[in-house]
Design an enzyme around this catalytic site. Structure first.
Site, PDB file in Angstrom:
ATOM      1  N   LYS A 133       0.816  -1.420   0.419  1.00  0.00           N
ATOM      2  CA  LYS A 133      -0.027  -0.562  -0.385  1.00  0.00           C
ATOM      3  C   LYS A 133       0.677   0.938  -0.376  1.00  0.00           C
ATOM      4  O   LYS A 133       2.409   1.278   0.158  1.00  0.00           O
ATOM      5  CB  LYS A 133      -0.750   0.015   0.765  1.00  0.00           C
ATOM      6  CG  LYS A 133       0.430   0.379   2.715  1.00  0.00           C
ATOM      7  CD  LYS A 133      -0.791  -0.153   3.665  1.00  0.00           C
ATOM      8  CE  LYS A 133      -0.392   0.579   5.109  1.00  0.00           C
ATOM      9  NZ  LYS A 133      -0.938  -0.526   6.119  1.00  0.00           N
ATOM     10  N   TYR A 175      17.093  29.793   9.693  1.00  0.00           N
ATOM     11  CA  TYR A 175      16.059  30.251  10.885  1.00  0.00           C
ATOM     12  C   TYR A 175      15.973  29.771  12.336  1.00  0.00           C
ATOM     13  O   TYR A 175      16.233  29.637  12.488  1.00  0.00           O
ATOM     14  CB  TYR A 175      14.940  29.797  10.052  1.00  0.00           C
ATOM     15  CG  TYR A 175      14.477  30.308   8.473  1.00  0.00           C
ATOM     16  CD1 TYR A 175      14.045  31.266   7.515  1.00  0.00           C
ATOM     17  CD2 TYR A 175      14.133  28.307   7.735  1.00  0.00           C
ATOM     18  CE1 TYR A 175      14.045  31.946   6.573  1.00  0.00           C
ATOM     19  CE2 TYR A 175      14.097  28.657   6.892  1.00  0.00           C
ATOM     20  CZ  TYR A 175      14.194  29.927   5.649  1.00  0.00           C
ATOM     21  OH  TYR A 175      13.805  30.439   5.155  1.00  0.00           O
ATOM     22  N   MET A 193      12.842  24.576   3.983  1.00  0.00           N
ATOM     23  CA  MET A 193      12.084  23.841   2.964  1.00  0.00           C
ATOM     24  C   MET A 193      12.692  22.965   1.899  1.00  0.00           C
ATOM     25  O   MET A 193      12.319  22.053   1.518  1.00  0.00           O
ATOM     26  CB  MET A 193      11.590  24.811   2.412  1.00  0.00           C
ATOM     27  CG  MET A 193      10.478  24.524   1.857  1.00  0.00           C
ATOM     28  SD  MET A 193       9.146  25.601   0.796  1.00  0.00           S
ATOM     29  CE  MET A 193       7.928  26.245   2.553  1.00  0.00           C
ATOM     30  N   ARG A 245     -10.903   0.169  13.962  1.00  0.00           N
ATOM     31  CA  ARG A 245     -11.299   0.646  12.739  1.00  0.00           C
ATOM     32  C   ARG A 245     -11.621   0.156  12.142  1.00  0.00           C
ATOM     33  O   ARG A 245     -12.987  -0.292  12.138  1.00  0.00           O
ATOM     34  CB  ARG A 245      -9.414   1.003  12.409  1.00  0.00           C
ATOM     35  CG  ARG A 245      -8.699   1.380  11.489  1.00  0.00           C
ATOM     36  CD  ARG A 245      -7.693   1.855  11.089  1.00  0.00           C
ATOM     37  NE  ARG A 245      -6.626   0.403  10.598  1.00  0.00           N
ATOM     38  CZ  ARG A 245      -5.772   0.454   9.594  1.00  0.00           C
ATOM     39  NH1 ARG A 245      -5.059   1.115  10.122  1.00  0.00           N
ATOM     40  NH2 ARG A 245      -4.932  -0.578   9.355  1.00  0.00           N
TER      41      ARG A 245
HETATM   42  C1  LIG Z   1      -0.172  -1.321   7.133  1.00  0.00           C
HETATM   43  C2  LIG Z   1      -1.052  -2.993   7.588  1.00  0.00           C
HETATM   44  C3  LIG Z   1      -0.302  -3.758   7.011  1.00  0.00           C
HETATM   45  C4  LIG Z   1       1.243  -4.238   7.017  1.00  0.00           C
HETATM   46  O1  LIG Z   1       1.649  -3.478   8.357  1.00  0.00           O
HETATM   47  P1  LIG Z   1       3.566  -3.628   9.304  1.00  0.00           P
HETATM   48  O2  LIG Z   1       3.251  -2.904  10.327  1.00  0.00           O
HETATM   49  O3  LIG Z   1       3.994  -1.975   8.166  1.00  0.00           O
HETATM   50  O4  LIG Z   1       4.162  -4.332   9.094  1.00  0.00           O
HETATM   51  C5  LIG Z   1      -0.959  -5.404   7.125  1.00  0.00           C
HETATM   52  N1  LIG Z   1      -2.464  -5.097   7.545  1.00  0.00           N
HETATM   53  C6  LIG Z   1      -2.932  -3.504   7.907  1.00  0.00           C
HETATM   54  C7  LIG Z   1      -4.402  -3.976   7.927  1.00  0.00           C
HETATM   55  C8  LIG Z   1      -2.333  -2.878   7.141  1.00  0.00           C
HETATM   56  O5  LIG Z   1      -3.437  -1.766   6.912  1.00  0.00           O
END
Ligand SMILES: *Cc1c(COP(=O)(O)O)cnc(C)c1O
Length: 365
Positions: free
Chosen positions: A34, A256, A304, A132
């Protein structure tokens, strides 16, 4: 100026994936790619995994799945956030497996399946403690009955996600694992593709009996689990050429806010990289980079698009030299987990951010 370059070593990602596979030989390690493969380039990573024989991938969205298919990935793709109503036709065309956490959504999939003569593979998402996405555990039996009554749906798996998996003894972790295990006998016979663990869950040996797992950050070379930190290989390095080297007298302030005052006459290297490129501004005053195999401090605030490093002790350093903001140079190395600790975040956020803006090159396996 010289563009900074993020280098992605694809063979490290494959080696990490194989490392996970060897830890649980009976378990299918489904790479999570992802968010542009955590900044490493979703198409490139999907293609490398396809060539290495991966049978599954996990993404968040239908759009990401689409990118993986375009990159040539032919295996099964799990869409962990589920398929949105207007994505149903494309998801059907790409033969995606959807997370299922809403009966309303499942009805839409079922209707589409009936009218187009196709079946959907679903993985039931259960909320065992993340608050979630997912059905609450008490809702699971009714959800299963409702899904079984809908035509053209195949409930193939069930999954959940751990909230504090780097702490295997944490009461929430124990409760989540137990809750998930308690659900397994309630699942119908066809629901076999069950999975709970991401990186830290696997490395902390949680629920090792399950047939699938979803490693993400570990594939890119990072873990919070100290016993495994040296065993994974970070895949992303970041190099940047020095734009200018100049001598600045003692007493001058750097950057800065005048947060850093030079205690000696100093040589400063200016590098064209900053928070707009994904280098966190909150590293100000704490960052270091590698030059000539040594660590040198970044002085004052991160701007930046620029940072200033103290190269007084490296008289040979000159404009055009390559510095590493992330990576290994000789004996010295500096990785995203160190940056993350200093920036009060996690490696995930560092690598996602750095992968976004600089030019990227992929070292093929
Ligand atoms: C991002 C995610 C993972 C992978 O998690 P890591 O901690 O990066 O290994 C697995 N399952 C779900 C549902 C996730 O959102």
């Amino acid at each position: 100026m010289f563009p900074a370059t993020v280098k992605i070593n694809l063979s490290h990602i494959l080696a990490n994936w194989k490392f996970f596979a060897a830890l649980r030989p009976h378990c299918r390690m489904v790479p999570v790619i992802k968010s542009d493969a955590y900044g490493h380039g979703l198409p490139q990573v999907a293609e490398a995994l396809q060539k290495a024989g991966a049978s599954h991938l996990a993404v968040f969205t239908t759009g990401e799945a689409c990118t993986a298919r375009q990159a040539g990935f032919r295996g099964e793709i799990w869409v962990l956030q589920g398929i949105l109503p207007d994505e149903i036709p494309i998801a059907a065309e790409l033969s995606l497996t959807s997370a299922c956490w809403s009966l309303e959504n499942s009805r839409l999939l079922s209707e589409y399946g009936q009218s187009h003569g196709l079946n959907w593979r679903l993985h039931l998402k259960v909320d065992t403690g993340m608050s979630r996405l997912g059905f609450m555990p008490a809702e699971v039996p009714a959800a299963i009955s409702a899904l079984q009554a809908l035509p053209n749906l195949e409930l193939r798996g069930c999954f959940s996600h751990l909230a504090v998996s780097a702490q295997p003894e944490h009461p929430v972790t124990r409760k989540q694992v137990q809750t998930f295990r308690d659900l397994l006998p309630l699942l119908p016979e066809c629901c076999r593709e069950n999975h709970l663990c991401a990186t830290e869950g696997i490395l902390n040996d949680l629920a090792p009996e399950l047939p699938f797992a979803r490693p993400g950050i570990g594939l890119y070379g990072y873990t919070e689990t100290a016993a495994f930190a040296g065993k994974l290989r970070p895949a992303m390095s970041l190099q940047c050429r020095i734009a200018s080297v100049k001598t600045v007298p003692a007493g001058a302030f750097v950057s800065y806010g005048c947060q850093h005052q030079l205690q000696r006459d100093s040589r400063l290297a200016v590098l064209p990289f900053g928070y707009a490129d994904g280098y966190p501004r909150c590293l100000s005053g704490a960052a270091e980079l590698l030059l000539q195999g040594r660590r040198v401090p970044v002085l004052g605030r991160v701007c930046m698009g620029m940072i200033m490093a103290d190269v007084t002790d490296l008289p040979e350093v000159a404009a055009g030299d390559q510095a590493l903001l992330l990576g290994q140079q000789g004996e010295a190395s500096l990785w995203a987990d160190e940056l993350a600790a200093k920036a009060h975040t996690i490696s995930h956020e560092i690598i996602c951010g750095l992968g976004k803006y600089p030019q990227r090159v992929w070292e093929q396996p």
